[in-house]
Design an enzyme around this catalytic site. Sequence first.
Site, PDB file in Angstrom:
ATOM      1  N   GLU A   1      17.293  37.377  61.942  1.00 59.48           N
ATOM      2  CA  GLU A   1      16.691  38.708  61.991  1.00 59.48           C
ATOM      3  C   GLU A   1      17.775  39.756  62.259  1.00 59.48           C
ATOM      4  OE1 GLU A   1      12.744  40.738  63.889  1.00 59.48           O
ATOM      5  OE2 GLU A   1      14.030  39.636  65.285  1.00 59.48           O
TER       6      GLU A   1
ATOM      7  N   CYS B   1       8.891  45.108  63.433  1.00 52.83           N
ATOM      8  CA  CYS B   1       8.759  43.657  63.519  1.00 52.83           C
ATOM      9  C   CYS B   1       8.132  43.078  62.254  1.00 52.83           C
ATOM     10  CB  CYS B   1       7.940  43.272  64.745  1.00 52.83           C
ATOM     11  SG  CYS B   1       6.291  44.013  64.813  1.00 52.83           S
TER      12      CYS B   1
ATOM     13  N   LYS C   1       6.594  47.436  81.910  1.00 55.95           N
ATOM     14  CA  LYS C   1       8.053  47.598  81.919  1.00 55.95           C
ATOM     15  C   LYS C   1       8.451  47.990  80.507  1.00 55.95           C
ATOM     16  CE  LYS C   1      11.806  46.158  81.176  1.00 55.95           C
ATOM     17  NZ  LYS C   1      12.933  46.782  80.392  1.00 55.95           N
TER      18      LYS C   1
ATOM     19  N   GLU D   1       4.672  38.280  70.929  1.00 56.68           N
ATOM     20  CA  GLU D   1       4.994  38.567  69.525  1.00 56.68           C
ATOM     21  C   GLU D   1       6.500  38.743  69.471  1.00 56.68           C
ATOM     22  OE1 GLU D   1       5.817  41.607  66.379  1.00 56.68           O
ATOM     23  OE2 GLU D   1       4.165  42.383  67.602  1.00 56.68           O
TER      24      GLU D   1
END
Length: 494
Positions: A398, A297, A187, A263
């Site tokens: 973040e 990331c 996906k 992750e």
Amino acid sequence: MTFDTPRPVSQDVLNFIGGSFREGGERKTFPNIDPATGKQIGVVHEASEADVADAVAAAKAALSGPWGRMTTADRVKLISAVAAEIERRAADFLDAEVADTGKPRHVASHIDIPRGAANFRMFADVVSTVSGEVFDTPTPDGGRALNYTVRKPKGVVAVVCPWNFPLLLMTWKVGPALACGNTVVVKPSEETPRTAALLGEVMNAVGMPEGVYNVVHGFGPGSAGEFLTAHPDVDAITFTGETGTGQAIMQKAAIGVRDISFELGGKNAAIVFADADLDKAVEGLSRSVFLNTGQVCLGTERVYVERPIFDEFVARMAKAAQSFKPGAVGDPAYLGPLISAEHRDKVLGYYRRAVDEGATVVTGGGVPEIDGPGAGGFFIEPTLWTGLAPTASVLREEIFGPCCGVVPFDSEDEVIALANDTPYGLCASVWTENLSRGHRVAAAMDVGVCWVNSWFLRDLRTAFGGSGQSGIGREGGVHSLEFYTELTNICVKL
């Protein structure tokens, strides 16, 4: 790899189920937007719940078909052929990736596409050479028993992918999953569906059995993402993305006690000591802060600089930030757009919040003025702040944009505490010419990966993953086998 000039990208992005491309069963579509122009370049066919069920069923059936009966050697040949076909069609993958992300072609051509092929080739090599455990065990009657391990595929693996490095991060999961004999249902992010669909063409071209690789398009809750992760015939779920989404997927995975590999988010720190090579540090950190417009990331959003070199470092980083040219597509310093208008609004909200929290804006802080085709794109200025307190939200949360806060420090113990003061633990970097200090401080970082005098330098055989709210598990090399296989111990009394 060689790359031609851009070619037209297909208007329709279809689901790929059981070896065939198809529209969604409910005939729903959603727009595919080019972030560099803000214009629609096609439509994506959304998978219905029935479509997702068909994809999972195709993947499950393939486990007991020719794929499930294939030897490791034959499977490795097929996976190596996938890598070769990606390389042969590198220009097509490049066009698709740039159309979805708006990122610079030179970035995608040097990172995204080559790594997509390398991920298949590397994991094919890993499963060809890995060995199991064997123990010669004494028995109570004075005899002997032989204990040995057998690795078996986990089954149907759901692969849920992010939008920042779509092909790279998708193949990072699909490569080991297939190498270990699993089947997958991918996906991709609704923002970046093209390369996952294009990989279906590659699978057919190399003769991959039907159902081994499947792609369903859609969104998260109430759409393909939720339908897939909640499906009872999915045996394991691997996900890269935002921590909140990971928590939602984890709840779905708990039903049926399915295995997960995550992750997730990060608030990565860099530490620059006064004895660092400043040229190397600025070059490396300008990449770690601004590469892919901060949508990495492993990117750096907190930089701690020892006080004697603080002012010089800030001045050099500001100059580096100002060298990037959002919207100038042909320029080597081209800084691509953010992925969407929604994401740009989020990042701009943090830019405003930084000022409210007392930041000094060294450079950037807004939206650049752009003429020409990029005028409607989702561009944003690379931004540096100083003067922020450790409690400021822009140093805690973040952001995922081309920005960082630069903070002075005075001692090694102080900066270790500052860098580790976060619920995240994905990565860090340490910049020093003192070898002992480099080893010492890197070992003290509560992260999955720490670089010394470098960034984004990776051997794909090493363990990769985060701690805390940055993830669960490790992938890479033989470490991926711990997630993508089940171990059976066989004990034979001799």
